[in-house]
Design a protein around this motif. Structure first.
Motif, mmCIF file in Angstrom:
data_model
loop_
_atom_site.group_PDB
_atom_site.id
_atom_site.type_symbol
_atom_site.label_atom_id
_atom_site.label_comp_id
_atom_site.label_asym_id
_atom_site.label_seq_id
_atom_site.Cartn_x
_atom_site.Cartn_y
_atom_site.Cartn_z
ATOM 1 N N ARG A 160 32.290 32.935 -0.249
ATOM 2 C CA ARG A 160 31.824 34.384 -0.066
ATOM 3 C C ARG A 160 31.449 34.331 1.574
ATOM 4 N NH1 ARG A 160 27.525 34.754 -4.589
ATOM 5 N NH2 ARG A 160 26.775 36.765 -3.649
ATOM 6 N N ASP A 161 32.678 34.210 2.307
ATOM 7 C CA ASP A 161 32.320 34.166 3.687
ATOM 8 C C ASP A 161 31.449 35.235 4.316
ATOM 9 O OD1 ASP A 161 33.497 31.604 3.377
ATOM 10 O OD2 ASP A 161 35.324 32.648 4.319
ATOM 11 N N ARG A 162 31.959 36.583 3.902
ATOM 12 C CA ARG A 162 31.371 37.590 4.708
ATOM 13 C C ARG A 162 29.853 37.904 4.429
ATOM 14 N NH1 ARG A 162 34.460 41.301 6.680
ATOM 15 N NH2 ARG A 162 36.291 40.582 5.581
ATOM 16 N N GLU A 163 29.278 37.419 3.160
ATOM 17 C CA GLU A 163 27.927 37.453 2.770
ATOM 18 C C GLU A 163 27.199 35.937 3.506
ATOM 19 O OE1 GLU A 163 27.158 38.441 -1.341
ATOM 20 O OE2 GLU A 163 29.279 38.345 -1.309
ATOM 21 N N ARG A 191 37.081 35.951 13.027
ATOM 22 C CA ARG A 191 36.069 36.384 14.110
ATOM 23 C C ARG A 191 36.470 34.884 14.949
ATOM 24 N NH1 ARG A 191 30.720 37.943 10.979
ATOM 25 N NH2 ARG A 191 29.951 37.491 13.306
ATOM 26 N N LEU A 210 27.897 34.540 6.424
ATOM 27 C CA LEU A 210 27.769 34.078 7.763
ATOM 28 C C LEU A 210 26.574 34.992 8.375
ATOM 29 C CD1 LEU A 210 31.420 34.398 9.096
ATOM 30 C CD2 LEU A 210 29.657 32.287 9.259
ATOM 31 N N ALA A 252 34.273 29.870 8.494
ATOM 32 C CA ALA A 252 34.116 30.893 7.935
ATOM 33 C C ALA A 252 34.578 31.936 8.695
ATOM 34 C CB ALA A 252 32.770 31.047 7.351
ATOM 35 N N TYR A 253 34.020 31.816 10.238
ATOM 36 C CA TYR A 253 34.524 32.803 11.362
ATOM 37 C C TYR A 253 35.724 32.924 11.186
ATOM 38 C CZ TYR A 253 29.533 33.446 12.780
ATOM 39 O OH TYR A 253 28.212 33.636 13.003
ATOM 40 N N ARG A 295 38.344 32.453 9.263
ATOM 41 C CA ARG A 295 38.901 33.183 8.000
ATOM 42 C C ARG A 295 38.743 34.587 8.122
ATOM 43 N NH1 ARG A 295 37.079 28.310 5.435
ATOM 44 N NH2 ARG A 295 35.144 29.114 4.678
ATOM 45 N N LEU A 296 37.685 34.861 8.707
ATOM 46 C CA LEU A 296 37.596 36.425 8.765
ATOM 47 C C LEU A 296 37.675 36.955 10.075
ATOM 48 C CD1 LEU A 296 33.608 36.382 7.553
ATOM 49 C CD2 LEU A 296 35.706 37.293 6.358
#
Length: 720
Positions: A637-640, A672, A642, A666-667, A669-670
């Protein structure tokens, strides 16, 4: 043998015993005892005091004139001890109240020893000159602990020292500073009292060494005590001398004011601010550092007092109060600051553990001793200086304890002071050294009975405790080489069933926790036996002391490991954590461990709920945010995840290199890429020189359109 001869032999032996007690600070059980700077001292003191009491009992049989007097100070001591005993039975853990633990050794049993010692001191010190002789010995013996502290400045490895504030043979700078400050007063007293120039020089040198060690120990609580003592002595001396020596009195107060005020007026100057000693003395805050954690403990103490206002929770039971009313803010200052077992203020400590009755009994000790010491000085002008200094030393001790909890060695000295005041009262009442009275013959059966009683108390009070401590440490030390010897040693220590079985059980649990449970270790029969021994004894511990939150957390963590070979252990772990939460509902460590258990059982939702609860209780603690990040990352759940990572870092969490790589992923994959690149470069700067890392950095530069940088990093990757 004639009664007179026996009397003299017994008096000499008792006085030698009291002198021996002055060497207590030198007792350090390094590498042989748990808590080597405290445990051995108390065992030594108790044994010597028990021998002294036995000798005193024989003396009373031979010479009734030495029997205890109904001194106001003795009565105050008796009332204080009686209140401690009653509060122990009325409290939540009578055993802990009476015996304390290895770390503190300040239970009611120890106080009873000190009270009886003061009674004996009062009975045998029949003249002011004998009292002065005793304190003169104390002053010279004081040089030995001072030397240990000074040597730590020369050899930073001496007595486990590692630099900074010295602690000598006390293990804590606070207690060394208090000890040096206490003897500063006696050095000043004898300097003023002696007419001999050579002795004045000697006492001045001793005072200089005490002051040097006092400064190097840099204890603010000891400084508060020193200031209180100086002001008290100055005030009382002024009352006595103002009419005769007005100019001298004014001069003294000018000096005192300068000593107290000038350092604070110049505390912003570089020579004060840049000094590790003076800056600590002149700067203190209740908003930061230990000041804030002590303020938290004081608030907890007040809350606990309101729940049990008369007799409190029981001596030595602040541990339970602090857990019950734990403030989640404490963890902001480190894990160590979350396990207070004292309020760091003796008055509040007594208020919450012995109630209003206990605090009044404690205050009565000082008030009665002060008033009657003052009266002695008023009636005997030749003893004015001695009584004024005794009162000043009481003020020193009292003020010091407003900011700390006391040390058994310090209590030993202050009970000697109380005994000194009681002895002066007794001597003045009799108007002679010893009232004339014929001695009595000592019968053999009386001597045998007293000796047997002394042996009984020494063996049953001290020997089991000593054996438990020695076997406990030996068993822990055996672990790296032989788990079998560790198991056998702990079983032997537990079989003693002495006053500190509680400590042995807890240390057994810590020993098991110290083992990294790899798959190979978990399969080992010896590990399983040690694990089971720890579980069984922690279960016993909690059945006897259900409020032991630390024991419940420990048991839950050990059961969690056991779930890998028997899922039923997970259920036992749940119960242990629930028990801990019952008696400390806001403690984060419970929920951190509980969330790990939930993850082991595959219940990610429960794990997340536990961690979010800790964040709700105090969002400023970085561990909670980091655990939340790890849990959310486990479900991708990368967005939550980070934002949790960013909150953790903002609040001071130092992520490891692997954790930074995980966050960078995680960054990435999003999309960023700038944030991902920043973390990757930070890892590379910290020494993370791997081909995969360099290749990832090159890929990120490519995504950002920086082809030259990407080529450079790809070239470096190929060289690795």
């Amino acid at each position: 043998m004639k009664p007179e001869k026996i009397e003299q032999l017994l008096l000499t032996a008792i006085r030698w015993g009291m002198t021996a007690l002055l060497f207590t600070p030198l007792i350090v059980g390094l590498h042989s005892m748990i808590f080597p700077f405290i445990f051995g001292k108390v065992i030594f003191m108790q044994i010597v005091i028990e021998v002294i009491i036995a000798l005193y009992a024989l003396l009373c049989l031979v010479s009734p004139r030495f029997r205890p007097a109904k001194s106001p100070v003795n009565i105050a001591i008796f009332i204080f001890l009686a209140v401690l005993v009653v509060a122990s039975f009325a409290g939540v853990d009578t055993s802990r109240s009476f015996w304390s633990n290895f770390e503190r050794m300040s239970g009611v049993i120890t106080f009873i020893h000190f009270g009886l010692l003061a009674l004996v001191f009062e009975a045998i010190m029949t003249e002011a000159k004998e009292i002065e002789s005793f304190w003169r010995k104390a002053l010279f013996i004081n040089l030995l602990p001072l030397a240990a502290g000074i040597w730590q400045k020369i050899d930073p490895t001496f007595l486990l020292f590692s630099g900074g504030r010295i602690y000598g043979t006390f293990g804590n700078p606070i207690y060394l500073g208090s000890y040096a400050g206490f003897h500063l007063f006696w050095a000043a007293y004898f300097f003023l009292k002696t007419p001999k120039p050579l002795m004045k020089i000697i006492y001045a040198l001793i005072a200089g060494l005490d002051l040097l060690v006092f400064v190097w120990a840099t204890s603010r609580s000891a400084m508060a005590g020193l200031i209180a003592g100086i002001i008290t002595i100055g005030f009382l001396w002024s009352l006595r001398m103002y009419r005769m020596r007005k100019k001298a009195v004014v001069a003294v107060w000018i000096v005192i004011a300068a000593l107290l005020i000038v350092p604070f007026l110049f505390r912003d100057q570089s020579f004060i601010k840049n000094s590790p000693y003076f800056s600590r003395f002149t700067n203190f805050s209740f908003v930061t550092g230990t000041g804030s954690t002590r303020l938290i403990a004081w608030k907890v103490a007040w809350t606990g007092f309101k729940e049990r206002p008369l007799l409190g929770w029981g001596p030595e039971n602040f541990f339970y109060v602090f857990n019950q009313h734990y403030n989640p803010v404490s963890l902001e200052f480190g894990t160590y600051e979350t396990w207070f077992d004292h309020a760091h203020n003796t008055l509040l400590d007594l208020l919450v553990t012995t109630g209003a009755i206990g605090l009044l009994a404690y205050l009565a000790l000082y008030i009665v001793a002060t008033l009657f010491a003052w009266r002695v000085g008023h009636r005997a002008p030749e003893q004015v200086m001695l009584t004024v200094f005794l009162i000043g030393i009481l003020a020193n001790h009292f003020a010091t304890n407003i900011f700390v909890f006391d040390h058994p060695t310090s209590y030993l000295l202050i009970f000697f002071v109380l005994g000194s005041i009681a002895a002066l009262i007794r001597a003045q009442k009799k108007n002679s050294a010893i009232a004339p009275e014929a001695g009595r013959a000592l019968k053999s059966w009386q001597a045998i009975l007293v000796v047997l009683m002394a042996v009984f108390f020494i063996y049953n009070i001290n020997i089991p405790a000593l054996r438990e401590n020695l076997l406990d440490l030996k068993s822990e030390n055996e672990l790296p080489t032989s788990a079998g010897l560790t198991i056998a040693g702990f079983k032997k220590a537990l079989a003693i069933n002495g006053p500190y079985t509680h400590d042995v059980r807890m240390n057994l649990g810590r020993t098991v926790q110290s083992i990294q449970p790899s798959p190979e270790i978990i399969k080992s029969p010896l590990y399983r036996d040690l694990w089971q021994l720890a579980v069984d004894n922690l279960e016993k511990e909690l059945s006897q002391k259900p409020r032991n939150v630390l024991g419940a957390i420990m048991l839950g963590q050990i059961y969690t490991v056991g779930g890998s070979w028997d899922p039923a252990n997970y259920d036992h772990a749940e119960k242990a954590f629930a028990r801990a939460a019952k008696f400390s509902p806001k403690r984060q460590q419970i929920y951190y461990a509980w969330s790990k258990l939930a993850l082991e059982r595959g219940d990610v939702a429960a794990a997340e709920e536990y961690i979010r609860q800790t964040i709700k209780d105090n969002p400023n603690v970085n561990q909670g945010w980091w655990y939340l990040f790890a849990i959310l990352m486990s479900e991708q759940r990368d967005r939550e995840a980070l934002p949790a990572f960013e909150e953790a870092v903002k609040r001071g969490y130092p992520p490891s290199l692997s954790e930074q790589v995980m966050a960078a992923g995680a960054y990435n994959r999003l999309g960023r890429y700038e944030e991902a690149l920043g973390l990757m470069l930070s890892v590379a700067d910290a020494g993370g020189r791997t081909k995969d890392l360099y290749q990832s950095i090159a890929d990120l530069y490519d995504r950002l359109g920086k082809k030259d940088e990407a080529l450079k990093w790809r070239t470096e990757a190929n060289r690795i």
